[in-house]
Scaffold this active site. Sequence first.
Site, PDB file in Angstrom:
ATOM      1  N   ASP A 173       0.850  -1.194   0.000  1.00 37.01           N
ATOM      2  CA  ASP A 173       0.000   0.000   0.000  1.00 37.01           C
ATOM      3  C   ASP A 173       0.883   1.241   0.000  1.00 37.01           C
ATOM      4  O   ASP A 173       1.919   1.279   0.680  1.00 37.01           O
ATOM      5  CB  ASP A 173      -0.895   0.034   1.235  1.00 37.01           C
ATOM      6  CG  ASP A 173      -1.835  -1.162   1.315  1.00 37.01           C
ATOM      7  OD1 ASP A 173      -2.407  -1.525   0.272  1.00 37.01           O
ATOM      8  OD2 ASP A 173      -1.991  -1.733   2.410  1.00 37.01           O
ATOM      9  N   ARG A 195      -1.638  -2.988  -4.075  1.00 37.31           N
ATOM     10  CA  ARG A 195      -2.942  -3.003  -3.417  1.00 37.31           C
ATOM     11  C   ARG A 195      -3.535  -1.590  -3.410  1.00 37.31           C
ATOM     12  O   ARG A 195      -3.893  -1.060  -4.445  1.00 37.31           O
ATOM     13  CB  ARG A 195      -2.795  -3.593  -2.010  1.00 37.31           C
ATOM     14  CG  ARG A 195      -4.125  -3.850  -1.293  1.00 37.31           C
ATOM     15  CD  ARG A 195      -4.986  -4.905  -1.936  1.00 37.31           C
ATOM     16  NE  ARG A 195      -6.144  -5.202  -1.099  1.00 37.31           N
ATOM     17  CZ  ARG A 195      -7.067  -6.112  -1.395  1.00 37.31           C
ATOM     18  NH1 ARG A 195      -6.967  -6.813  -2.511  1.00 37.31           N
ATOM     19  NH2 ARG A 195      -8.089  -6.334  -0.600  1.00 37.31           N
ATOM     20  N   ARG A 255     -13.257   0.882  -6.314  1.00 37.21           N
ATOM     21  CA  ARG A 255     -12.764   1.410  -5.039  1.00 37.21           C
ATOM     22  C   ARG A 255     -12.099   2.771  -5.197  1.00 37.21           C
ATOM     23  O   ARG A 255     -10.985   2.997  -4.770  1.00 37.21           O
ATOM     24  CB  ARG A 255     -11.796   0.415  -4.402  1.00 37.21           C
ATOM     25  CG  ARG A 255     -12.478  -0.853  -3.933  1.00 37.21           C
ATOM     26  CD  ARG A 255     -11.594  -1.658  -3.015  1.00 37.21           C
ATOM     27  NE  ARG A 255     -12.347  -2.759  -2.409  1.00 37.21           N
ATOM     28  CZ  ARG A 255     -11.896  -3.521  -1.423  1.00 37.21           C
ATOM     29  NH1 ARG A 255     -10.697  -3.314  -0.928  1.00 37.21           N
ATOM     30  NH2 ARG A 255     -12.627  -4.497  -0.931  1.00 37.21           N
ATOM     31  N   LYS A 258     -13.788   3.342  -1.907  1.00 30.58           N
ATOM     32  CA  LYS A 258     -14.714   2.503  -1.154  1.00 30.58           C
ATOM     33  C   LYS A 258     -14.667   2.977   0.295  1.00 30.58           C
ATOM     34  O   LYS A 258     -13.599   3.032   0.913  1.00 30.58           O
ATOM     35  CB  LYS A 258     -14.335   1.022  -1.216  1.00 30.58           C
ATOM     36  CG  LYS A 258     -15.250   0.136  -0.367  1.00 30.58           C
ATOM     37  CD  LYS A 258     -14.918  -1.332  -0.524  1.00 30.58           C
ATOM     38  CE  LYS A 258     -15.738  -2.203   0.433  1.00 30.58           C
ATOM     39  NZ  LYS A 258     -17.199  -2.059   0.237  1.00 30.58           N
TER      40      LYS A 258
END
Length: 379
Positions: A173, A195, A255, A258
């Site tokens: 991330d 990710r 997303r 999200k």
Amino acid sequence: MAIQKSLLAALALLGATAQAAGVSRKAFGFATGTTGGGSASAASPSDTAELTSWLTDSTPRTILIDKEFNFLGSKCTDCKCCKPSSNTCGSSGQNAIDLDSSSWCGSYPTLTCTYDKAALEGIDVASNKSIVGVGSAGVLRGKGLRIRNGVSNVIIQNIHITELNPQYIWGGDAITLDGSDLVWIDHVKTSLIGRQHFVAGYEASGRVTISNSEFDGQTSWSATCDGHHYWTILGYGKNDKVTFTGNYIHHTSGRSPKLEFNSYWHAYNNYWYNNTGHAFDVGDGTNALIEGNVFNQVDTPFLDDSSPGKTYAVSASDKSSCDSALGRTCVANTLTSSGELSASDSSVLSSWPKGEFGISVVDASRVKSAVLKNAGIHA
């Protein structure tokens, strides 16, 4: 300039201000009051070891990122991965790293793979830090940043985070918040991320502003088989208050963002472009106010969740309700070659936190050109 007077004025100011002195402008929105390293003298770390030391120590610092810091090189070879059901496109899809701490791979077919170990966990930034790129030189390659476990008062400005195992789900991330407060993310670019480009974890992330940043979803390894990144922006923190403005979100497929659990997200004057899936997915407990944004070639601007949260997206036909509730002029969103943005839960307006925290929402007609000119890192 003490606070942001308008999106355009603030963006123009950054372009005219030298970065060598440290942070440009002051935090606004929900992150108002964030000072980062404050008056600490700006200094440039010599290598990745010194950068990591400065980021993690207890000393308030203004850290200048004046070159590329490359964390790549420590490979995990013949390691455990799996092929999830989402990968229907072979080598151009995303397989997943099978982390020992996770049961995510479950019964998916197992594979062996090679990935870079550094990207799996970001550097844990301590409190009272300003991390500022100098010109367009500031790059973190192969390593993200984490702000968590009670850390507060952090500014990240004008840096590019890239190449976090983009071919793998769970590859890394870019920026993670989890149990934090007072974080300002400004003029940051993220690209080639495995990710999430941004994630707020389950613990409260407190008061956050994400401004003038570029979330670049272009990739050769897509979960949706179309060169678009799916896992983009995830807001799961409880009791978060997030200002999201002036950002460029493009070539994604889901997303984006999200949102779920008990939080407030104010998304205004952003530009979404070429999203082949959904932008907003607002789940249970979230209050989202969406205004003055531009959606261009976005298949599904708003996804109807099975357990929906509360969302008010300002439209030309009902903006008067917003004007009355907030005591200011609200701004309608604009959609071109896109699906519908139909969300009009007025309870969002009645429960919205008091005070505008130095924001000024401009008309959507001015957003695209301003964002394309100003979002992301600046020389």
